[in-house]
Write an enzyme that holds these catalytic residues in place. Sequence first.
Site, mmCIF file in Angstrom:
data_model
loop_
_atom_site.group_PDB
_atom_site.id
_atom_site.type_symbol
_atom_site.label_atom_id
_atom_site.label_comp_id
_atom_site.label_asym_id
_atom_site.label_seq_id
_atom_site.Cartn_x
_atom_site.Cartn_y
_atom_site.Cartn_z
ATOM 1 C CG HIS A 171 -4.140 -3.670 2.533
ATOM 2 N ND1 HIS A 171 -3.436 -3.291 3.648
ATOM 3 C CD2 HIS A 171 -4.542 -2.518 1.941
ATOM 4 C CE1 HIS A 171 -3.407 -1.970 3.735
ATOM 5 N NE2 HIS A 171 -4.068 -1.472 2.713
ATOM 6 C CB CYS A 211 -0.980 -0.049 1.166
ATOM 7 S SG CYS A 211 -2.313 1.156 1.005
ATOM 8 C CD GLU A 228 -2.513 -6.247 5.174
ATOM 9 O OE1 GLU A 228 -3.178 -5.245 5.480
ATOM 10 O OE2 GLU A 228 -1.967 -6.374 4.056
#
Length: 1368
Positions: free
Chosen positions: A341, A257, A343
Amino acid sequence: MSTATQQQATLVLEDGSSFPGFVFGAPVSFAGEVVFQTGMVGYPEALTDPSYCGQVLVLTYPLVGNYGVPDTSAVDPMGLSKWLESSKIWAGGLVVGEVCGEPSHWSSVSTLHQWLLGEGVPGIHGIDTRSLTKKIREHGSLLGKIVVEGGEDPPLSDPNKVNLVDRVSIKEPRVYNPEGDVRIMAVDCGLKYNQIRCLVKRGAKVTLVPWNHVLDPAQYDGLFLSNGPGDPQMCKQTVEQLRSVLASGTKPIFGICLGHQLLSVAAGCSTYKMKYGNRGHNQPCVHEGTGRCFITSQNHGFAVDAASLPQEWAPLFTNKNDNSNEGIVHRTLPFFSVQFHPEHAAGPEDLESLFDLFLDLARQSGRGVTRENWDMPSIINSHLAYTPLPDVPQADVGRVPNKVLILGSGGLSIGQAGEFDYSGSQAIKAMKEEGIESVLINPNIATVQTSKGLADKVYFLPITASYVEQVIKSERPDGVLLTFGGQTALNCGVELERAGVWAKYGVRVLGTPVTSIVQSEDRKMFAEVVASVGERVAPSAAVYSVEEALEAAERIGYPVLARAAYALGGLGSGFADTPQELAKLATSAFAHSNQLIIDKSLKGWKEVEYEVVRDAFDNCITVCNMENVDPLGIHTGESFVVAPSQTLTNREYNLLRSTALAVIRRLGVVGECNIQYALNPTSEEYYIIEVNARLSRSSALASKATGYPLAYVAAKLALGKALPDLTNSVTASTTACFEPSLDYCVVKVPRWDLSKFNRVSTKIGSSMKSVGEVMGIGRSFEEALQKALRMVDETTSGFDPYCSEADENELQQPTDKRMLVLAAALKKGWDVEQLYNLTKIDKWFLYKMKNITDMYDKLESLVDEELTEAVLQRAKQLGFSDKQIGNAVQCTDLAVRALREKHNIMPTVKQVDTVSAEWPAATNYLYLTYNGNTHDLAFPPGATLVIGSGVYRIGSSVEFDWCAVQCLRTLRKLGHRTIMVNYNPETVSTDYDMCDRLYFDEVSFEVVMDIYNLENPKGVILSMGGQLPNNIALDLHRQKARILGTSPESIDGAENRFKFSRMLDRIGISQPQWKELTNLKSAQAFCEEVGFPCLVRPSYVLSGAAMNVAHSPQDLETYLNQAAAVSKEHPVVISKFILEAKEIDVDAVAADGELVCMAVSEHVENAGVHSGDATLVTPPQDLNSETLAKITSICAAIARALEVNGPFNMQLIAKDNHLKVIETNLRVSRSFPFVSKTLDFDFVACATKVIVGEKVAATDVLRGCGRVGVKVPQFSFSRLAGADVMLGVEMASTGEVACFGENRYEAYLKSMISTGFVIPQRSILLSIGSYKHKNELLPAVRTLAQMGYKLYASLGTADYYSTHGIQC
């Protein structure tokens, strides 16, 4: 939350516009940048994401806070918040449509309101978030402020002009997992906790450092750059540090990001502010090396300009929707970063494996591995490339076929209805676009897919192995689609595969391989497949005898669920608490299948379903997730269903999503399928119930719920297309490889017609009994639920507490009326906790339902007071109809309508666009809502409004959908703009590309009138949708709506039994003796005068509802009461029932009272069997020219008398060469598709031209085109335990089939086989009633005996035939 006592607030934007609403959370004002996020779950994660620092967050999904807030003080072993993404809420303010005051989830400890209040963060609800999102989309990012009434009015403030990273970053380094085997330095620019979790669970020691920390490569094996808020150009110190690392170091770097943007700037790229940013959980990113597309979670307002990449760097990922850069990679050094993202938290987990890749590189670095050229693009290619596992079945996508065979689903039955007409039609459309010839086999003559102009060839033949092989031999297709015709097509396809027929003729099975289908259908094989990906099905056993079933149940433990394999709609399934119950169930189930599955009972768990799409290149997405309102134990086809899920957290949603992708990939499905789960309501424990490796009922529902055309996309994928290369047909600009985000709520309600069957239990469970379903769309659950309840039964006003009595037994052991029993219980004040214990329906749903009954209390308390604007507005937002409000406050619906108009409380029109307004929609798929402030579009006048047929029920099914679709097609050919109003998700007419505008909403006077007033059409066509539109004709006419075609007065003249009978007397047309019911005494006198049996007929009803033959005074009294209840506002007529008469059906079109064309169909059965249950033959085979001439003159006289201008249908009875008229319907009938296709003349196209004023010449098609068609009913008695299979004047069939032949016998035999009739091989049982019938059948029985059949017979029948020399 109740708005009555709440403080008001306003969202003010920099362009001067404002959105008034109500405060929740902290009653303080806040100014910042207003951004929208399209994720449907994950509000706790989003609010604690530091990237939202300084921003006012708008959530596009309108129902927020449903699962509450977990314990924010709970921590994991690393000391990080267990549930959140940072230690506090970073968003400055929250904007939602509706905030939940009574959340429901096992992990919830507080409400969203309480959490925000504790953190000092303001929220505002009651906002039309779709309208706000569109404004941001069109204008770009806007500054704004939440201003609380009576509070301060802060100046506008641009957070991007300050260093937000400095605000959110830690101040001192911290170490996580100090014993880790690889050293990762993570730069905190606004890091989310899940990034640490993803590194630590892979064995890393993580040193978290501030954003401006001095980076020394000697201190780490790999450098990780986190996400964060704001403009990357503000982080000059970080960029300088990175430049120095890039210049000197070779240790791996991974950025996410903002970390991606910082690495890009350090590498020499430029960045830019996006128009409104990418924030949500469904952004499709294509990997440059492999071409695979992944669904990602994103939250950023700035992007990297890929054109500015230096030579030594390459793009890694690209956003498939807006083509913005989503990642970069160094060509020779181990540096890479991604904009999204991986994650997740919240969002999909598709690319979490990038952490594995990064740590693998870091471990090599830690071991001192150095390379001159790492060739990072190739390393990442190898990591992300799709390599099929040897045990995963592979689809055959080698070459594009020239001719494709499509297997349909046959007659509509319980468990397999009109949804397969929709899916098959979509498949044909997809083939057409690709220039591939299509050959369809489907004996269901009422379907749209069997119409001229769709498939290149249609065979009206049984879907059996022998008939399909004959077609293959004749047509020589080189491909076949098996997954578009339900279980019928699937079973036939598997049989042909096992027999080697596909291979014999060189026909490739397109899409999902047969091996995958078998693995998903065979429960033992399926359990093994699921186990191979580390998942589990509920403990179960596949058994082949009753003894084995009892042994398995002992091992698993009672209670158990027993269900037949390869069976549709839970046929032959049920729950057993004891061996005795199981033995009974098993015996019944083995009648339908040779394999029985014994499952551990998970009754009371939540049932959740995901629709999954996968292509041959392993691009895989979930299109829609749905949650059953009813708990597990009730078949999903019997359940109330909501989409998207309402009570799942982000963790649960994505846990089940990731599992779905793993299982579907392992099965090798190519196309579309669904996966069903049982989810424990008190933990994250779940089991996989099943996978349907084909399109299903829920596929049609999901397509209409999201706007994503699953069947069309599945057909394209079956041809070997890659999902990312297909376009989202709603936006016409973005890819089809994405997961729809909804900004509304959908509720599906099943339709049961159990009252039509004597002795059938009304209890619902694991075996399906419903005959249709509807879908309500709203921006609140209450609105969607109440719409759906009215749609499913137009006599119900909504979630009505006065339709049923509160009853504990009915709540514990559900019946088809359970929702209305629940309404009665809530209205009586039963506690939600008590109701949860009885029903196991999640409390969130129960609280929502309680909102409705609370509003009833509020309205009923206003009887002596005036209905205020605020209360009226709130009632409409909760889905109350004008009639419902009128009943509660004791006034008429027209009075409520007038009050609405006075206060300008009118519905707004919203689009279903698959993307929550993030992209403009190219289609007009619409619904009405009172939870909005602005329309999504303008209303140019002059279109033609066509009203559809609504829910499939016994008596009104796919044939009326065919009529509506043919009408739309004809209007379009004539150059008319078209608008369709219908609400049935199974239909082709509710496909948004069938018309210029589709209103997926109620077919009621109120809603049609609202649409009429908005659209100002040329007029309304009511005659194409069966009985339902006809029922509102007079009401619309009284409000000055322009009705096209036959006038409403004429419609009333035919529908009103008294007026119609009187008219026949006036014009001298014979009819059975009749009398209007005024009281029981005069009715009994009439029956005694003409003699029993007599027929009781209410007005304005379909499929013979409450129509009965009375054989005695007792029958008469019972039936009159039923009829009076059904036909409250219209007269009931009694007529003499004529025994042993022949019934004749006439379908015709007239223009201004003059006959244009007509078809005559003979009933095989005598009068007394409803025409929908009768076998029909056309052209007539037994009627002479004289009789046909008489019929024609009667038809012409009635057309003139009623001034018919459009389609009509008439039924007559003939006895002893006398013709009598039974009834006339001034609309299309069930047999219009049959006569149109058999006689090769489109009656609906003709009628449509007449209705819109085109000149149409009279055409004689009565004698057909050289073939005979026989229409045979499809019954579903096997699904309705205890049903009386005797036929009568009230319809019982669920569908129909028709086949053609050179004569009626050939056509009849094909039709019978199409309904599942199997020609006996050796023996036949005879049981024949009256002496007359035994005598009639004597020649046929003699022929059977001569053919060598062994004949068995009941006592009386055996005696009769034995005396005639036939051995029984």
